[in-house]
Design a protein around this motif. Sequence first.
Motif, mmCIF file in Angstrom:
data_model
loop_
_atom_site.group_PDB
_atom_site.id
_atom_site.type_symbol
_atom_site.label_atom_id
_atom_site.label_comp_id
_atom_site.label_asym_id
_atom_site.label_seq_id
_atom_site.Cartn_x
_atom_site.Cartn_y
_atom_site.Cartn_z
ATOM 1 N N LEU A 1 -2.567 0.512 -5.437
ATOM 2 C CA LEU A 1 -3.258 1.748 -5.082
ATOM 3 C C LEU A 1 -2.208 2.756 -4.646
ATOM 4 N N ARG A 2 -2.293 3.957 -5.192
ATOM 5 C CA ARG A 2 -1.304 4.979 -4.884
ATOM 6 C C ARG A 2 -1.986 6.317 -4.659
ATOM 7 N N TRP A 3 -1.321 7.172 -3.882
ATOM 8 C CA TRP A 3 -1.795 8.529 -3.659
ATOM 9 C C TRP A 3 -1.143 9.436 -4.691
ATOM 10 N N ARG B 1 -0.870 7.044 8.763
ATOM 11 C CA ARG B 1 -0.493 7.917 7.648
ATOM 12 C C ARG B 1 0.136 9.176 8.228
ATOM 13 N N ASP C 1 2.671 6.213 4.015
ATOM 14 C CA ASP C 1 1.929 5.109 4.610
ATOM 15 C C ASP C 1 2.870 4.369 5.548
ATOM 16 N N SER D 1 -2.686 16.005 2.984
ATOM 17 C CA SER D 1 -3.420 14.937 2.317
ATOM 18 C C SER D 1 -4.493 15.461 1.369
ATOM 19 N N PHE E 1 -3.819 15.269 -2.415
ATOM 20 C CA PHE E 1 -3.664 13.967 -3.052
ATOM 21 C C PHE E 1 -5.020 13.283 -3.193
ATOM 22 N N GLU E 2 -5.099 12.354 -4.132
ATOM 23 C CA GLU E 2 -6.267 11.483 -4.242
ATOM 24 C C GLU E 2 -5.770 10.071 -4.520
ATOM 25 N N GLN E 3 -6.472 9.091 -3.975
ATOM 26 C CA GLN E 3 -6.058 7.703 -4.155
ATOM 27 C C GLN E 3 -6.609 7.161 -5.470
ATOM 28 N N LYS E 4 -5.719 6.536 -6.222
ATOM 29 C CA LYS E 4 -6.076 5.980 -7.521
ATOM 30 C C LYS E 4 -5.413 4.608 -7.694
ATOM 31 N N CYS F 1 -9.936 3.302 -8.099
ATOM 32 C CA CYS F 1 -9.472 2.200 -7.245
ATOM 33 C C CYS F 1 -10.271 0.921 -7.482
ATOM 34 N N GLN G 1 -4.716 -4.117 3.259
ATOM 35 C CA GLN G 1 -5.861 -3.455 2.635
ATOM 36 C C GLN G 1 -7.050 -4.376 2.404
#
Length: 249
Positions: free
Chosen positions: A198-200, A86, A100, A131, A134-137, A176, A37
């Motif tokens: 970082l996770r979905w 993904r 992932d 997808s 989901f949201e990445q946080k 993030c 990343q």
Amino acid sequence: MSQSRWASIRLHKAKADAAKNANFTKLSRAIIAAARQGDPDPNSNFLLRSAVLKARAAGVPSSNIERAIARGSGLAADGREMDSLRYEGYGPGGIAVLMDILTDNRNRAAADVRAAFSKLGGNLGATGCVSWMFEQKGVVRVSDKIDEDELMLAVAEAGGDDMTVDPDGANIVCDCAALERVSFQLATAGFEINSSALRWLPTTLCSLDDPQVVRQAIALVNKLESLDDVQAVFTNFTAEEEVIELALA
């Protein structure tokens, strides 16, 4: 020493070694993902630095850590490039599953994931099929006993968005971009940081009320997580505690 006693000791050691190796693999994957990343230098990559420190604390050998960083930088052990992918699909009960992937062989990765879905009541789907749920946080894990009010105040001051408390600690959710700042400020406030990543996170939940379906969903997630090319698995299923207890019985 009797044969049965010796066999029991060997079995116990084998199980302990397997658990240790599985933990090393999980920690190495976290290093790979973090290096993937951002910068492969832990001094300038917060996520990588956090993953390396956690791996060292668990006793992962330095050579393993170096190989994981190299792999995350885009090179396999033999010099082949790694692909970051993904995959998405549906599991038992219609749950959404997001994975992932980091692999040097796309065909193998797809075949292994597809086989896991087929065997355990799911379907590998097309890109984008789940997808959007989901949201990445950023997620900071605080471990051990905590004062909930004290943590809530510290999270607000650090710029965290939300937190959930459980018997073993708490998860703090943030943007993030704020992950490093939130982790640093919570550590400075005296909280023990178990992990920062970082996770979905699901924005749409799928509630399951059948213990058998919950059991299948858990089995699918466990199987996917065990695959070499799978770095992380995220799902949106939820269930009442009594249903989960029946599923695990």
